[in-house]
Write a protein that holds these residues in place. Structure first.
Motif, PDB file in Angstrom:
ATOM      1  N   LEU A 154       0.848  -1.194   0.000  1.00 38.91           N
ATOM      2  CA  LEU A 154       0.000   0.000   0.000  1.00 38.91           C
ATOM      3  C   LEU A 154       0.882   1.241   0.000  1.00 38.91           C
ATOM      4  CD1 LEU A 154      -2.774   1.511   0.496  1.00 38.91           C
ATOM      5  CD2 LEU A 154      -2.278   1.243   2.952  1.00 38.91           C
ATOM      6  N   LEU A 155       0.552   2.201  -0.856  1.00 40.86           N
ATOM      7  CA  LEU A 155       1.197   3.502  -0.847  1.00 40.86           C
ATOM      8  C   LEU A 155       0.231   4.542  -0.298  1.00 40.86           C
ATOM      9  CD1 LEU A 155       2.937   3.628  -4.359  1.00 40.86           C
ATOM     10  CD2 LEU A 155       4.015   3.218  -2.137  1.00 40.86           C
ATOM     11  N   ILE A 156       0.700   5.347   0.652  1.00 43.97           N
ATOM     12  CA  ILE A 156      -0.076   6.466   1.186  1.00 43.97           C
ATOM     13  C   ILE A 156       0.692   7.727   0.817  1.00 43.97           C
ATOM     14  CG2 ILE A 156      -0.987   7.571   3.265  1.00 43.97           C
ATOM     15  CD1 ILE A 156      -1.228   4.813   4.531  1.00 43.97           C
ATOM     16  N   LEU A 157       0.176   8.468  -0.136  1.00 40.32           N
ATOM     17  CA  LEU A 157       0.923   9.565  -0.750  1.00 40.32           C
ATOM     18  C   LEU A 157       0.182  10.882  -0.570  1.00 40.32           C
ATOM     19  CD1 LEU A 157       1.803   7.754  -4.112  1.00 40.32           C
ATOM     20  CD2 LEU A 157       3.148   7.798  -1.991  1.00 40.32           C
ATOM     21  N   ASP A 158       0.786  11.776   0.174  1.00 37.26           N
ATOM     22  CA  ASP A 158       0.205  13.093   0.455  1.00 37.26           C
ATOM     23  C   ASP A 158       0.867  14.123  -0.465  1.00 37.26           C
ATOM     24  OD1 ASP A 158      -1.232  15.090   1.667  1.00 37.26           O
ATOM     25  OD2 ASP A 158      -0.121  15.080   3.546  1.00 37.26           O
ATOM     26  N   GLU A 159       0.139  14.576  -1.466  1.00 38.28           N
ATOM     27  CA  GLU A 159       0.649  15.557  -2.436  1.00 38.28           C
ATOM     28  C   GLU A 159       1.974  15.102  -3.062  1.00 38.28           C
ATOM     29  OE1 GLU A 159      -1.102  18.107  -3.357  1.00 38.28           O
ATOM     30  OE2 GLU A 159      -2.629  18.187  -1.812  1.00 38.28           O
ATOM     31  N   PRO A 160       2.011  13.927  -3.683  1.00 40.48           N
ATOM     32  CA  PRO A 160       3.289  13.381  -4.156  1.00 40.48           C
ATOM     33  C   PRO A 160       3.848  14.066  -5.400  1.00 40.48           C
ATOM     34  CG  PRO A 160       1.509  11.960  -4.841  1.00 40.48           C
ATOM     35  CD  PRO A 160       0.896  12.988  -3.928  1.00 40.48           C
ATOM     36  N   ILE A 161       3.037  14.850  -6.111  1.00 39.65           N
ATOM     37  CA  ILE A 161       3.557  15.467  -7.341  1.00 39.65           C
ATOM     38  C   ILE A 161       3.889  16.943  -7.148  1.00 39.65           C
ATOM     39  CG2 ILE A 161       2.490  13.794  -8.881  1.00 39.65           C
ATOM     40  CD1 ILE A 161       0.245  15.755  -9.401  1.00 39.65           C
ATOM     41  N   ASN A 162       3.912  17.401  -5.900  1.00 32.53           N
ATOM     42  CA  ASN A 162       4.355  18.772  -5.627  1.00 32.53           C
ATOM     43  C   ASN A 162       5.764  18.996  -6.171  1.00 32.53           C
ATOM     44  OD1 ASN A 162       2.056  19.575  -4.367  1.00 32.53           O
ATOM     45  ND2 ASN A 162       2.929  19.770  -2.323  1.00 32.53           N
ATOM     46  N   GLY A 163       5.952  20.096  -6.863  1.00 28.09           N
ATOM     47  CA  GLY A 163       7.287  20.443  -7.339  1.00 28.09           C
ATOM     48  C   GLY A 163       7.680  19.809  -8.655  1.00 28.09           C
ATOM     49  N   LEU A 164       6.838  18.936  -9.207  1.00 25.17           N
ATOM     50  CA  LEU A 164       7.162  18.295 -10.473  1.00 25.17           C
ATOM     51  C   LEU A 164       6.702  19.147 -11.647  1.00 25.17           C
ATOM     52  CD1 LEU A 164       6.210  14.572  -9.743  1.00 25.17           C
ATOM     53  CD2 LEU A 164       8.483  15.605  -9.702  1.00 25.17           C
ATOM     54  N   ASP A 165       7.471  19.116 -12.718  1.00 25.40           N
ATOM     55  CA  ASP A 165       7.061  19.813 -13.932  1.00 25.40           C
ATOM     56  C   ASP A 165       6.055  18.941 -14.688  1.00 25.40           C
ATOM     57  OD1 ASP A 165       8.530  17.807 -15.224  1.00 25.40           O
ATOM     58  OD2 ASP A 165      10.253  19.107 -15.586  1.00 25.40           O
ATOM     59  N   PRO A 166       5.427  19.476 -15.755  1.00 27.16           N
ATOM     60  CA  PRO A 166       4.401  18.686 -16.459  1.00 27.16           C
ATOM     61  C   PRO A 166       4.877  17.318 -16.923  1.00 27.16           C
ATOM     62  CG  PRO A 166       4.252  20.975 -17.117  1.00 27.16           C
ATOM     63  CD  PRO A 166       5.476  20.863 -16.244  1.00 27.16           C
ATOM     64  N   MET A 167       6.137  17.235 -17.389  1.00 20.09           N
ATOM     65  CA  MET A 167       6.656  15.937 -17.815  1.00 20.09           C
ATOM     66  C   MET A 167       6.774  14.985 -16.625  1.00 20.09           C
ATOM     67  SD  MET A 167      10.160  15.046 -19.907  1.00 20.09           S
ATOM     68  CE  MET A 167       9.607  16.061 -21.280  1.00 20.09           C
ATOM     69  N   GLY A 168       7.267  15.497 -15.497  1.00 24.61           N
ATOM     70  CA  GLY A 168       7.385  14.670 -14.303  1.00 24.61           C
ATOM     71  C   GLY A 168       6.034  14.203 -13.790  1.00 24.61           C
ATOM     72  N   ILE A 169       5.046  15.087 -13.857  1.00 21.44           N
ATOM     73  CA  ILE A 169       3.694  14.730 -13.412  1.00 21.44           C
ATOM     74  C   ILE A 169       3.161  13.574 -14.258  1.00 21.44           C
ATOM     75  CG2 ILE A 169       1.300  15.529 -13.340  1.00 21.44           C
ATOM     76  CD1 ILE A 169       2.410  18.280 -12.473  1.00 21.44           C
ATOM     77  N   ARG A 170       3.358  13.677 -15.565  1.00 19.18           N
ATOM     78  CA  ARG A 170       2.881  12.597 -16.434  1.00 19.18           C
ATOM     79  C   ARG A 170       3.631  11.292 -16.148  1.00 19.18           C
ATOM     80  NH1 ARG A 170       1.910  12.892 -22.881  1.00 19.18           N
ATOM     81  NH2 ARG A 170      -0.017  13.821 -22.108  1.00 19.18           N
ATOM     82  N   GLU A 171       4.937  11.372 -15.944  1.00 20.91           N
ATOM     83  CA  GLU A 171       5.727  10.166 -15.659  1.00 20.91           C
ATOM     84  C   GLU A 171       5.255   9.497 -14.374  1.00 20.91           C
ATOM     85  OE1 GLU A 171       9.672  11.685 -15.593  1.00 20.91           O
ATOM     86  OE2 GLU A 171       9.884  11.722 -17.779  1.00 20.91           O
ATOM     87  N   MET A 172       4.962  10.281 -13.345  1.00 21.58           N
ATOM     88  CA  MET A 172       4.500   9.696 -12.085  1.00 21.58           C
ATOM     89  C   MET A 172       3.091   9.134 -12.223  1.00 21.58           C
ATOM     90  SD  MET A 172       7.127   9.794 -10.240  1.00 21.58           S
ATOM     91  CE  MET A 172       8.113   9.776 -11.752  1.00 21.58           C
ATOM     92  N   ARG A 173       2.279   9.793 -13.030  1.00 19.63           N
ATOM     93  CA  ARG A 173       0.936   9.264 -13.291  1.00 19.63           C
ATOM     94  C   ARG A 173       1.036   7.872 -13.902  1.00 19.63           C
ATOM     95  NH1 ARG A 173      -1.699  11.885 -18.279  1.00 19.63           N
ATOM     96  NH2 ARG A 173      -1.364  13.788 -17.063  1.00 19.63           N
ATOM     97  N   GLU A 174       1.905   7.738 -14.899  1.00 21.27           N
ATOM     98  CA  GLU A 174       2.071   6.441 -15.558  1.00 21.27           C
ATOM     99  C   GLU A 174       2.661   5.408 -14.603  1.00 21.27           C
ATOM    100  OE1 GLU A 174       4.425   7.526 -18.905  1.00 21.27           O
ATOM    101  OE2 GLU A 174       2.718   8.323 -20.056  1.00 21.27           O
ATOM    102  N   LEU A 175       3.567   5.856 -13.734  1.00 17.65           N
ATOM    103  CA  LEU A 175       4.156   4.947 -12.748  1.00 17.65           C
ATOM    104  C   LEU A 175       3.095   4.433 -11.782  1.00 17.65           C
ATOM    105  CD1 LEU A 175       6.505   3.588 -11.256  1.00 17.65           C
ATOM    106  CD2 LEU A 175       6.885   5.761 -10.051  1.00 17.65           C
TER     107      LEU A 175
END
Length: 247
Positions: A154-175
């Motif tokens: 289980l992952l509990i993630l509080d605002e995990p994409i803070n500070g990421l640029d649009p490319m990073g946000i997409r990469e984490m979404r796919e991850l």
């Protein structure tokens, strides 16, 4: 959809100095799904995450994580979850890899996946660069890597994409989607970027003043509000959509 609960919260209450911050909170996160946890600043999201992770003790009520009680099974729960809660702290003079090695030693886990996990989060080329030289986005990627490295259920993630640029946000979404689909993880995630939650979540929970007032599938959200999750959330917050609907 899997009906087995990864997280089950019943009448959870947390009081600080006589003030109820979390009030009779109920929520259900199904195994193998992504649960988007939404609420305004100060609504109680982080406090709930801290109780589920064993960082705070509930005042009243029950909470189970992976079938274990948060009060009596804290150590076993910690071995089976990965978390990002509030600003991540690292050993600044050490590299990304060295920080993960220390975390694995603390968790008494095998370290054979460090290179693979760093590649997954886009930090495979950082070498011996100390974390003190990392940008905010790189630090956030490392926080995600640390949450993943011991192969939690289980992952509990509080605002995990803070500070990421649009490319990073997409990469984490796919991850995140890949982790659920191919590694059988469950993800409980909060974010103020509602479009990202809309891209990945199976279920939405909305917390207002310490109480989850609505828990609904994303399919139902789209049926009830075709203009999208942001409008749905704002309609709840302004009272245009009724408050109580739960599984």
């Amino acid at each position: 959809m899997n009906n087995i609960s990864a997280v089950k919260v019943e009448n959870l209450t947390k009081t600080f100095d006589g003030h109820e911050v979390i009030k009779n909170c109920n929520m259900n996160v199904r195994k193998g799904t992504i649960y988007g946890f939404l609420g305004a600043n100060g609504a109680g999201k982080t406090t709930v995450f801290k109780m589920l992770s064993g960082l705070l003790t509930p005042t009243m009520g029950k909470a189970q994580v992976l079938g274990m009680d948060v009060n009596s099974d804290r150590g076993e729960i910690l071995r089976n979850i990965g978390t990002i809660i509030e600003t991540p702290i690292f050993y600044e003079h050490l590299s990304a890899s060295e920080n993960l090695e220390i975390h694995l030693a603390y968790m008494n886990a095998n370290n054979s996946e460090i290179d693979s996990v760093l590649t997954k989060v886009g930090l495979n080329n950082t070498g011996k660069q100390p974390v003190s030289k990392f940008s905010l986005g790189m630090r956030q990627r490392l926080a995600i890597a640390r949450a993943l490295i011991h192969k939690p259920k289980l992952l509990i993630l509080d605002e995990p994409i803070n500070g990421l640029d649009p490319m990073g946000i997409r990469e984490m979404r796919e991850l995140f989607l890949d982790l659920v689909k191919n590694e059988n993880m469950t993800i409980l995630i909060s974010s103020h970027i509602l479009s990202e939650i809309e891209h990945i979540a199976d279920t939405i929970g909305v917390i207002v003043n310490g109480t989850v007032i609505r828990e609904v599938s994303l399919t139902e959200v789209k049926a009830e509000c075709p203009t999208g999750l942001e409008d749905y959330f704002l309609d709840i917050m302004t009272g245009r959509i009724g408050n109580v609907k739960t599984y």
